[in-house]
Structures are given as structure tokens and as C-alpha cells.
Design a protein around this motif. Sequence first.
Motif, PDB file in Angstrom:
ATOM      1  N   SER A 182     -27.366 -95.068 -20.993  1.00  0.00           N
ATOM      2  CA  SER A 182     -26.278 -95.843 -21.593  1.00  0.00           C
ATOM      3  C   SER A 182     -25.699 -95.131 -22.806  1.00  0.00           C
ATOM      4  O   SER A 182     -24.482 -95.100 -22.996  1.00  0.00           O
ATOM      5  N   GLU A 183     -26.576 -94.554 -23.626  1.00  0.00           N
ATOM      6  CA  GLU A 183     -26.090 -93.839 -24.800  1.00  0.00           C
ATOM      7  C   GLU A 183     -25.290 -92.605 -24.400  1.00  0.00           C
ATOM      8  O   GLU A 183     -24.247 -92.299 -24.984  1.00  0.00           O
ATOM      9  N   VAL A 184     -25.758 -91.898 -23.392  1.00  0.00           N
ATOM     10  CA  VAL A 184     -25.086 -90.673 -22.954  1.00  0.00           C
ATOM     11  C   VAL A 184     -23.702 -90.976 -22.417  1.00  0.00           C
ATOM     12  O   VAL A 184     -22.714 -90.340 -22.782  1.00  0.00           O
ATOM     13  N   THR A 185     -23.593 -91.975 -21.554  1.00  0.00           N
ATOM     14  CA  THR A 185     -22.298 -92.257 -20.939  1.00  0.00           C
ATOM     15  C   THR A 185     -21.312 -92.822 -21.957  1.00  0.00           C
ATOM     16  O   THR A 185     -20.114 -92.554 -21.863  1.00  0.00           O
ATOM     17  N   ARG A 186     -21.796 -93.583 -22.940  1.00  0.00           N
ATOM     18  CA  ARG A 186     -20.887 -94.109 -23.953  1.00  0.00           C
ATOM     19  C   ARG A 186     -20.318 -93.008 -24.840  1.00  0.00           C
ATOM     20  O   ARG A 186     -19.243 -93.140 -25.389  1.00  0.00           O
ATOM     21  N   SER A 187     -21.083 -91.929 -24.996  1.00  0.00           N
ATOM     22  CA  SER A 187     -20.635 -90.868 -25.894  1.00  0.00           C
ATOM     23  C   SER A 187     -19.921 -89.748 -25.146  1.00  0.00           C
ATOM     24  O   SER A 187     -19.847 -88.630 -25.627  1.00  0.00           O
ATOM     25  N   ALA A 188     -19.395 -90.061 -23.976  1.00  0.00           N
ATOM     26  CA  ALA A 188     -18.732 -89.036 -23.169  1.00  0.00           C
ATOM     27  C   ALA A 188     -17.498 -88.465 -23.850  1.00  0.00           C
ATOM     28  O   ALA A 188     -17.095 -87.347 -23.583  1.00  0.00           O
ATOM     29  N   GLY A 189     -16.875 -89.234 -24.711  1.00  0.00           N
ATOM     30  CA  GLY A 189     -15.799 -88.694 -25.530  1.00  0.00           C
ATOM     31  C   GLY A 189     -14.413 -88.768 -24.959  1.00  0.00           C
ATOM     32  O   GLY A 189     -13.562 -87.947 -25.302  1.00  0.00           O
ATOM     33  N   GLY A 190     -14.137 -89.738 -24.094  1.00  0.00           N
ATOM     34  CA  GLY A 190     -12.816 -89.852 -23.508  1.00  0.00           C
ATOM     35  C   GLY A 190     -11.723 -90.007 -24.541  1.00  0.00           C
ATOM     36  O   GLY A 190     -10.652 -89.406 -24.438  1.00  0.00           O
ATOM     37  N   ALA A 191     -12.006 -90.800 -25.571  1.00  0.00           N
ATOM     38  CA  ALA A 191     -10.995 -91.037 -26.602  1.00  0.00           C
ATOM     39  C   ALA A 191     -10.680 -89.780 -27.391  1.00  0.00           C
ATOM     40  O   ALA A 191      -9.582 -89.650 -27.953  1.00  0.00           O
ATOM     41  N   LEU A 192     -11.620 -88.845 -27.453  1.00  0.00           N
ATOM     42  CA  LEU A 192     -11.387 -87.591 -28.155  1.00  0.00           C
ATOM     43  C   LEU A 192     -10.438 -86.691 -27.376  1.00  0.00           C
ATOM     44  O   LEU A 192      -9.554 -86.054 -27.950  1.00  0.00           O
ATOM     45  N   ALA A 193     -10.595 -86.635 -26.063  1.00  0.00           N
ATOM     46  CA  ALA A 193      -9.785 -85.743 -25.232  1.00  0.00           C
ATOM     47  C   ALA A 193      -8.433 -86.338 -24.850  1.00  0.00           C
ATOM     48  O   ALA A 193      -7.478 -85.601 -24.592  1.00  0.00           O
ATOM     49  N   TRP A 194      -8.342 -87.662 -24.806  1.00  0.00           N
ATOM     50  CA  TRP A 194      -7.157 -88.318 -24.241  1.00  0.00           C
ATOM     51  C   TRP A 194      -5.858 -88.025 -24.987  1.00  0.00           C
ATOM     52  O   TRP A 194      -4.827 -87.771 -24.345  1.00  0.00           O
ATOM     53  N   PRO A 195      -5.821 -88.032 -26.319  1.00  0.00           N
ATOM     54  CA  PRO A 195      -4.559 -87.728 -26.999  1.00  0.00           C
ATOM     55  C   PRO A 195      -4.005 -86.353 -26.627  1.00  0.00           C
ATOM     56  O   PRO A 195      -2.786 -86.194 -26.465  1.00  0.00           O
ATOM     57  N   GLY A 196      -4.876 -85.370 -26.471  1.00  0.00           N
ATOM     58  CA  GLY A 196      -4.425 -84.041 -26.047  1.00  0.00           C
ATOM     59  C   GLY A 196      -3.871 -84.057 -24.635  1.00  0.00           C
ATOM     60  O   GLY A 196      -2.887 -83.359 -24.330  1.00  0.00           O
ATOM     61  N   ILE A 197      -4.473 -84.872 -23.770  1.00  0.00           N
ATOM     62  CA  ILE A 197      -3.971 -85.011 -22.406  1.00  0.00           C
ATOM     63  C   ILE A 197      -2.567 -85.604 -22.414  1.00  0.00           C
ATOM     64  O   ILE A 197      -1.668 -85.142 -21.694  1.00  0.00           O
ATOM     65  N   LEU A 198      -2.366 -86.618 -23.239  1.00  0.00           N
ATOM     66  CA  LEU A 198      -1.036 -87.229 -23.324  1.00  0.00           C
ATOM     67  C   LEU A 198      -0.003 -86.247 -23.871  1.00  0.00           C
ATOM     68  O   LEU A 198       1.140 -86.213 -23.397  1.00  0.00           O
ATOM     69  N   ARG A 199      -0.417 -85.444 -24.834  1.00  0.00           N
ATOM     70  CA  ARG A 199       0.515 -84.434 -25.354  1.00  0.00           C
ATOM     71  C   ARG A 199       0.874 -83.419 -24.268  1.00  0.00           C
ATOM     72  O   ARG A 199       2.033 -82.983 -24.171  1.00  0.00           O
ATOM     73  N   LYS A 200      -0.087 -83.062 -23.464  1.00  0.00           N
ATOM     74  CA  LYS A 200       0.161 -82.130 -22.354  1.00  0.00           C
ATOM     75  C   LYS A 200       1.169 -82.724 -21.377  1.00  0.00           C
ATOM     76  O   LYS A 200       2.114 -82.055 -20.941  1.00  0.00           O
ATOM     77  N   LEU A 201       0.982 -83.995 -21.051  1.00  0.00           N
ATOM     78  CA  LEU A 201       1.908 -84.664 -20.135  1.00  0.00           C
ATOM     79  C   LEU A 201       3.293 -84.813 -20.751  1.00  0.00           C
ATOM     80  O   LEU A 201       4.304 -84.707 -20.052  1.00  0.00           O
TER      81      LEU A 201
END
Length: 249
Positions: A221-240
Motif C-alpha cells: 500500500s505504501e509503495v503504490t501510494r508513492s508512485a508519484g503520478g502527481a509529480l509527473a502529470w504536470p509535465g505530461i500536460l505541458r507536453k500535450l
Amino acid sequence: MSVKSEVSQQEWQARVNLAACYRMVAHYGWDDLVFTHISARVPGPKHHFLINPYGLLFEEVTASSLVKVDLQGNKVMESEYDINPAGFVIHSAVHEARDDAQCVMHLHTTAGVAISVLEQGLQPYSQQSLFPLSGLSYHDYEGVALNPDEKKRLVADLGSTNFMILRNHGLLTCASTIDDTFLGMFIFQRACEIQIQAQSTGEPLRPIDSKILMGIQAQASEVTRSAGGALAWPGILRKLDRMCPDYKE
């Protein structure tokens, strides 16, 4: 009247993020024409969710074109598009059973289907594999997912995991956010690609030490919660925004 003007600000943001998710799946070549799906729960008290309009390529999906349906597959907002009934069976099953599964992604990638065919499935051959292996489930193939009776078996197999291999079929991830669901699939897909390439060499393979794997699984549970989607997502939106800003329309 535009869709944006008819929905809440929270729903519109969910639509933008889900459309972005579709575009990134297309960007990476993970799409299967029009035959797989990503769904997201609509914020609010009603159990409605958004799914792709059947017939549009993932690279064509926009925030406005997403179809809003209830758990019975009925459209709850006017749309010129229909939805794929097979996609509805899988996604509605997960959304109904798992309140934490705010987003569900199911893909038929070549590497994912290849791993789903292997008797032993995903193996701990890479650091990437440790994340799905921290909470991975399997569901046996029952044919094209049109039978509502399959829903209870799929949900039972999924349990509380966020990563699933559908045997002879493909991959599934779910999470409490769209960005975590996407990142989960990114890591899952990469782990499958690495395994297939490593196995194709014909050379002896060195799996990760079982003690390391067991430690990861014990802290799933700790590992999957810390996957970091929120960290990568803004860069993905900028790419799009640079590549195809119309996803926000």
C-alpha cells in the motif's frame, strides 16, 4: 451550449485529465484503434463515470467528447456517441466494487498481451516490475467481456490490488486519481516490455532477490501510494499542450 458550461468545474477538470490520458496512451502507441478504454469517476455524489466515445481514436478524444454514463451504461448527459458494451462491463464492475478506483485503464498492448499469455506471467526481472508485483492479480480469459456474470469473478480476482493481468487479453490498472492510474500503467507496460526483450535474448535471466520482492509486497500500500503520478502529470500536460492542445476542447 458547450459541455464545459453544462458541467461543474470539478467535472471539467476530470474531463481534461482523462482526455489527456487518452492522448498519452495514443502517443506511446498503446492504443488498439478504438477497442480499449480508460474511465474516470465524475466528482460528486452520483455514481457516474466518463468513458471514451465508441468510434473515436484515442488521438481524437477531447474533454467534451467523453461520454457520461451510470453504472447501468445509460447515458446521463446528451451525447452523439455510444459506448462499447464490452468496455462498460469491465469498467463498471471495478467502479462499482471499488470506491477507491476513481480511474480504471485497460489496454491491449503487444507486450502486455504477450506477458498475459505466459504461464508464469510477470516476473521480477526489473526494478519496474516490483511496483506491479507489489499488488498484482490475474483474471482468467472468459471470451469477449460481454457477460455481466463475469463482473463478480473479475472483481473477486482484482480484490484490493491496483494492477491486474487479464489472461490472454491485456493489462488493467486502477487508482484514486487519473495521474496515478496512468503512471501505474506506464510502469506496468515498461516492465512487460523489459521482460519480453530480456527473454527474447535466450540468455539466462537473473531475477531480483526474493527478499527484496517480499519486502516490497509487505509494503504494497505504501509503495503504490508513492508512485508519484502527481509529480509527473504536470509535465505530461505541458507536453500535450505543445503537441495537441485540442485535447482540452
